[in-house]
Design a protein around this motif. Structure first.
Motif, PDB file in Angstrom:
ATOM      1  N   ILE B   3       0.689  -1.310  -0.182  1.00  0.00           N
ATOM      2  CA  ILE B   3       0.152  -0.108  -0.022  1.00  0.00           C
ATOM      3  C   ILE B   3       0.933   1.523  -0.224  1.00  0.00           C
ATOM      4  N   SER B   4       2.639   1.201   0.282  1.00  0.00           N
ATOM      5  CA  SER B   4       2.607   2.262   0.442  1.00  0.00           C
ATOM      6  C   SER B   4       3.501   2.869  -0.028  1.00  0.00           C
ATOM      7  N   PRO B   5       3.073   4.068  -1.089  1.00  0.00           N
ATOM      8  CA  PRO B   5       4.288   4.484  -2.647  1.00  0.00           C
ATOM      9  C   PRO B   5       5.225   4.313  -1.863  1.00  0.00           C
ATOM     10  N   THR B  80     -11.350  12.779   3.054  1.00  0.00           N
ATOM     11  CA  THR B  80     -11.670  11.660   4.167  1.00  0.00           C
ATOM     12  C   THR B  80     -10.777  11.475   4.908  1.00  0.00           C
ATOM     13  N   SER B  81      -9.653  10.644   4.375  1.00  0.00           N
ATOM     14  CA  SER B  81      -8.549  10.195   4.955  1.00  0.00           C
ATOM     15  C   SER B  81      -7.410  11.145   5.128  1.00  0.00           C
ATOM     16  N   MET B  82      -7.262  12.208   4.191  1.00  0.00           N
ATOM     17  CA  MET B  82      -5.875  12.576   4.187  1.00  0.00           C
ATOM     18  C   MET B  82      -4.625  11.655   4.326  1.00  0.00           C
ATOM     19  N   SER B  83      -4.206  10.098   4.114  1.00  0.00           N
ATOM     20  CA  SER B  83      -3.959   9.625   3.990  1.00  0.00           C
ATOM     21  C   SER B  83      -3.189   8.965   2.764  1.00  0.00           C
ATOM     22  N   PRO B  84      -1.710   9.520   2.570  1.00  0.00           N
ATOM     23  CA  PRO B  84      -0.656   8.799   0.773  1.00  0.00           C
ATOM     24  C   PRO B  84      -1.221   7.502   1.064  1.00  0.00           C
ATOM     25  N   ASP B 424      -9.007  12.318  11.074  1.00  0.00           N
ATOM     26  CA  ASP B 424      -8.517  13.179  11.597  1.00  0.00           C
ATOM     27  C   ASP B 424      -8.354  12.797  13.013  1.00  0.00           C
ATOM     28  N   LYS B 425      -8.891  12.631  13.477  1.00  0.00           N
ATOM     29  CA  LYS B 425      -8.302  11.772  14.881  1.00  0.00           C
ATOM     30  C   LYS B 425      -6.822  10.729  15.191  1.00  0.00           C
ATOM     31  N   TRP B 426      -6.529  10.404  14.619  1.00  0.00           N
ATOM     32  CA  TRP B 426      -5.478   9.800  14.150  1.00  0.00           C
ATOM     33  C   TRP B 426      -4.883  10.216  13.169  1.00  0.00           C
ATOM     34  N   ARG B 427      -2.784   9.617  13.667  1.00  0.00           N
ATOM     35  CA  ARG B 427      -1.595  10.330  12.656  1.00  0.00           C
ATOM     36  C   ARG B 427      -1.671   8.996  11.921  1.00  0.00           C
ATOM     37  N   THR B 428      -1.838   8.342  12.661  1.00  0.00           N
ATOM     38  CA  THR B 428      -1.054   6.713  12.311  1.00  0.00           C
ATOM     39  C   THR B 428      -1.838   5.748  12.338  1.00  0.00           C
ATOM     40  N   ILE B 429      -2.022   4.867  11.829  1.00  0.00           N
ATOM     41  CA  ILE B 429      -3.708   3.742  11.805  1.00  0.00           C
ATOM     42  C   ILE B 429      -2.178   2.285  11.353  1.00  0.00           C
ATOM     43  N   ASP B 433      -4.046  -6.840   8.577  1.00  0.00           N
ATOM     44  CA  ASP B 433      -4.189  -8.737   7.666  1.00  0.00           C
ATOM     45  C   ASP B 433      -5.801  -9.341   8.060  1.00  0.00           C
ATOM     46  N   ALA B 434      -5.931 -10.479   8.083  1.00  0.00           N
ATOM     47  CA  ALA B 434      -7.106 -11.219   8.651  1.00  0.00           C
ATOM     48  C   ALA B 434      -6.935 -11.850   9.559  1.00  0.00           C
ATOM     49  N   GLU B 435      -5.612 -11.910   9.884  1.00  0.00           N
ATOM     50  CA  GLU B 435      -5.336 -12.332  11.140  1.00  0.00           C
ATOM     51  C   GLU B 435      -4.507 -11.302  12.393  1.00  0.00           C
ATOM     52  N   TYR B 436      -5.251 -10.228  12.459  1.00  0.00           N
ATOM     53  CA  TYR B 436      -5.136  -9.068  12.883  1.00  0.00           C
ATOM     54  C   TYR B 436      -3.603  -8.716  12.942  1.00  0.00           C
ATOM     55  N   SER B 437      -2.848  -9.079  12.135  1.00  0.00           N
ATOM     56  CA  SER B 437      -1.705  -8.609  11.619  1.00  0.00           C
ATOM     57  C   SER B 437      -1.688  -7.263  11.821  1.00  0.00           C
ATOM     58  N   VAL B 438      -0.205  -6.895  11.722  1.00  0.00           N
ATOM     59  CA  VAL B 438       0.225  -4.989  11.380  1.00  0.00           C
ATOM     60  C   VAL B 438       1.349  -5.433  10.517  1.00  0.00           C
ATOM     61  N   ILE B 439       0.046  -5.494   9.093  1.00  0.00           N
ATOM     62  CA  ILE B 439       1.011  -5.352   8.399  1.00  0.00           C
ATOM     63  C   ILE B 439       1.833  -3.416   8.267  1.00  0.00           C
ATOM     64  N   ASP B 440       1.706  -2.452   7.978  1.00  0.00           N
ATOM     65  CA  ASP B 440       1.399  -1.452   7.163  1.00  0.00           C
ATOM     66  C   ASP B 440       0.911  -0.519   8.203  1.00  0.00           C
ATOM     67  N   ILE B 441       1.347   0.608   8.525  1.00  0.00           N
ATOM     68  CA  ILE B 441       1.073   2.026   8.915  1.00  0.00           C
ATOM     69  C   ILE B 441       0.438   3.343   8.060  1.00  0.00           C
ATOM     70  N   ALA B 442      -0.531   3.557   8.277  1.00  0.00           N
ATOM     71  CA  ALA B 442      -1.303   4.874   7.345  1.00  0.00           C
ATOM     72  C   ALA B 442      -0.616   5.824   8.131  1.00  0.00           C
ATOM     73  N   GLN B 443      -0.630   7.229   7.339  1.00  0.00           N
ATOM     74  CA  GLN B 443      -0.157   8.143   7.865  1.00  0.00           C
ATOM     75  C   GLN B 443      -1.144   8.676   7.724  1.00  0.00           C
ATOM     76  N   THR B 444      -1.648  10.243   8.490  1.00  0.00           N
ATOM     77  CA  THR B 444      -2.664  11.024   7.367  1.00  0.00           C
ATOM     78  C   THR B 444      -1.888  12.085   8.487  1.00  0.00           C
ATOM     79  N   PHE B 445      -2.113  13.341   7.075  1.00  0.00           N
ATOM     80  CA  PHE B 445      -2.010  14.374   7.435  1.00  0.00           C
ATOM     81  C   PHE B 445      -2.085  15.307   7.549  1.00  0.00           C
ATOM     82  N   PHE B 446      -3.603  15.679   8.478  1.00  0.00           N
ATOM     83  CA  PHE B 446      -4.225  16.491   7.929  1.00  0.00           C
ATOM     84  C   PHE B 446      -3.880  18.117   9.543  1.00  0.00           C
TER      85      PHE B 446
END
Lengths: 446, 446
Positions: B3-5, B80-84, B424-429, B433-446
């Motif tokens: 997902i990350s560019p 909506t997301s302001m997430s690159p 916009d309440k979250w800077r890092t989301i 994956d389907a097993e609830y493991s963290v595979i990436d972090i979406a950052q936001t830029f509000f």
């Protein structure tokens, strides 16, 4: 006076932040301040949130004199701003500590140098406890959190005893149909029994949040209950230290000061203007350390807290004697974007920028950039008939009169009605001097 | 799929962010993903917002098939997301561009690699114009914004002609008692005359936001008005290029697709499952490029957009044919913090974490950490009688039944009712994956 604490001086601020002026690479707050931005010269990309230094300091001075008159300690709630600069400003002004609500907030404050934190909330969940366990390895760090059930006391006791650490806890008292907090004597007995079984937990006091109630008689009764419980636990030698008795959000702190000091401290002294008073201790004669926690006073608002302040100045002689009163120190500035109908202007300011849960933003100032306008030298008070009637995500609807001299590109300043939910829309907030020049940048860590 | 560019791969994320697990120094999203966090193993400090990768991709696939059936272009609203990362996900999936609302949002998207932006808003104010002027020095950057008055056309024309630059503008049409946008033919004539006097402004199309209306007949009438204006301006050779005709928030995009394509394009084709369809052009026979802009579809919600989706699936044959439908891809997870009364649980989740303007968070899943609990292996659906009745700054009131098996320290997932004001309440989301493991972090830029 510098607002930035030392450990923020080196923090870099990205140009990709809302409400700043242009710059090309990450800079420190001091480097940004040196750019010489001025709001009225249109150096900021609007919408922008700004803080007025002089009003922050005036509000801080007001609160210090109020607290000194009652001789109580101060741990302002930091969740309002989550801004380390504003934490430091208040600590430099004599605050005993900072109040916070979550493990994340505690981490953010600790990492910016705060070393005494009252978490006016329960600490729940293994990773949240682990955050605190790591911070408590620093023996300079003083921390308190709340317990209101045997179950949470057991969770905390198990975790911190396994870590071979001690945790300071306050018993939280609550009210029926309220939020957290012990409701009755049976629950209190359960918590005390659980604490007896958990040597890693140190009982250090009693906490209430009176703001879950909405009328003064009920609040006074609740506070008197907290006093009675504290007296009882004192008489039973339940406390591991001279106990903390703490309450007070931003709306009823006068009542909390009155009730707690009436029971436990000397009567209030007349307020003074001394800047050197030490807000560090209650009277030696007092059996408890009273800690008040209002946080919104620092920026104040034009909504619930303005009304609370008016009530306070009517009924509390100390508050009434302190002039000037609290003033709004936070404005949102935005451009007039469209005037599609004679009685409607659309402003470039929305729910992504401003709190809207306790009232919509209130027009405060009008300014026309450029020198052609006769009043260009200073913002003028907004006419009282201007009213925000609706807030969308990025727009405000402003009701105007067809005869008003309002144009697209005019700048408007808005008072806000809930500082907390406004601060969390902004990561960087310019601090302005009386000439609207940017002298610092407050960062937030929500 | 990543997902990350590329230009986010090197961005560092601070440990002082809400809703992450523990780490000691700034890391990239990939380095954080490599830490192996799992939500159910209690690796995240709650409350946390999380995105489910599989549901994001399913929603994206749904929308692509919908748009392909109508053969229209797509510029999802990024506010909506302001997430690159989410911008890039949608661009990789065939989006023509990204829609944004403010100069700051445009800057944030540009700095993360977005090179075609439709600012569905007026560009007002000298510093805001200056942001765009700087970006437009990059000749690869394609940008459109709106004009709805002669006054703003004059401001823009003066600024950009002084910069020796051209600015692409769309005429915005509005409705009486609505937001921005031209209300009548006189205003339209004024704007057209102003555009004639401003050679730096290139008229490139017509824009509406139908979401200011609340019923389908009025929306269809408004859209037909936009079609008629576009036809008229086409017949008068007003456009500097093949014009854009754009509309559609997240609630009525089916109606916009129906009305605009009925007037200007081939009739819709049956939806396909092809992953390779190019959402890049309308039929060569069409006189306009239709651009739709819904943004909330990507995470969906349990409030207004869920109701809109149900309406759409009842009335629009393409939407009905696409299975599975849109699903909520965003959850807020929080701990049960206190159960002070038999019918009330207090959850560690509040207005600082969740939207509350279109409905309160809705309990979705219940999970008890640790292996002792029979259902510990997977979160269970929350009972339908659990209801959030109040949201304070940091707490939710949850109504429960005294017989419910709910304990302090249990984890609850909540659906939300407005993605924009939750993001916009979250800077890092964390993205799971389907097993609830963290595979990436979406950052936001509000």
């Amino acid at each position: 006076m510098t607002i930035s604490p030392a450990n923020l001086n080196s923090a870099l601020i990205s140009p990709i932040n809302k409400g700043l002026g242009p710059f090309d690479r990450d800079l420190t707050a001091a480097e940004i301040a040196a750019l010489g931005w001025n709001l009225l010269r249109e150096d900021l990309v609007l919408p922008a949130a700004v803080l007025y230094r002089d009003k922050l300091l005036s509000n801080q001075h007001w609160m210090r004199r109020f607290l000194d008159a009652y001789n109580v300690r101060f741990a302002p709630h930091g969740k309002t701003s989550m801004s380390p600069q504003l934490f430091q400003l208040q600590l430099d002004g004599g605050a005993w500590g900072i109040t916070l609500a979550t493990a994340h907030q505690v981490l953010a404050a600790y990492e910016h140098g705060v070393r005494r934190i009252l978490m006016a909330n329960q600490l729940v969940g293994r990773p949240n406890m682990a955050v605190l366990s790591r911070l408590l390895r620093d023996l300079q760090f003083e921390f308190y959190c709340l317990v209101d059930s045997a179950e949470i006391a057991n969770h905390l006791g198990a975790f911190f005893s396994a870590e071979n650490q001690q945790l300071n806890v306050l018993i939280e008292l609550g009210v029926p149909n309220g939020r957290t907090g012990i409701r009755n004597d049976d629950q209190l007995a359960d918590v005390l029994a659980a604490l007896d079984r958990q040597p890693s937990l140190r009982l250090c006091g009693v906490e209430v949040y009176e703001g879950v109630l909405d009328n003064e008689p009920a609040i006074r009764q609740f506070l008197q209950h907290a006093v009675a419980v504290t007296r009882r636990l004192l008489s039973e030698n339940r406390f591991a230290q001279k106990p903390i008795l703490t309450g007070a959000g931003s709306a009823w702190f006068d009542i909390v000061a009155e009730e707690f000091t009436a029971s436990f401290a000397d009567p209030p002294r007349p307020a003074t203007n001394s800047a050197n008073s030490a807000n560090s201790a209650n009277s030696a004669a007092s059996a408890v350390n009273i800690v008040l926690r209002p946080g919104c006073y620092l920026t104040h608002d034009a909504g619930n807290y303005q009304r609370a302040h008016e009530r306070m100045c009517r009924s509390n002689p100390i508050a009434r004697s302190l002039q000037p009163g609290l003033e709004t120190a936070l404005h949102l500035w935005a451009y007039v974007q469209s005037i599609p109908e004679p009685t409607r202007a659309i402003i470039g300011l929305g729910r992504r920028d401003a709190a809207f849960d306790s009232g919509l933003p209130v027009p405060a100032l009008h300014f026309r950039p450029g020198s052609a306008h006769p009043g260009a030298s200073a913002p003028q008070p907004a006419p009282t008939h201007w009213e925000v009637t609706k807030l969308m995500d990025q727009h405000a609807y402003l009701t105007i009169d067809p005869a008003d001299d309002l144009h697209i590109g005019d700048m408007l300043a808005f008072d806000i009605c809930h500082p907390c939910l406004t601060f969390d829309k902004w990561r960087t907030i310019p601090i302005l001097d009386a000439e609207y020049s940017v002298i610092d940048i407050a960062q937030t860590f929500f």
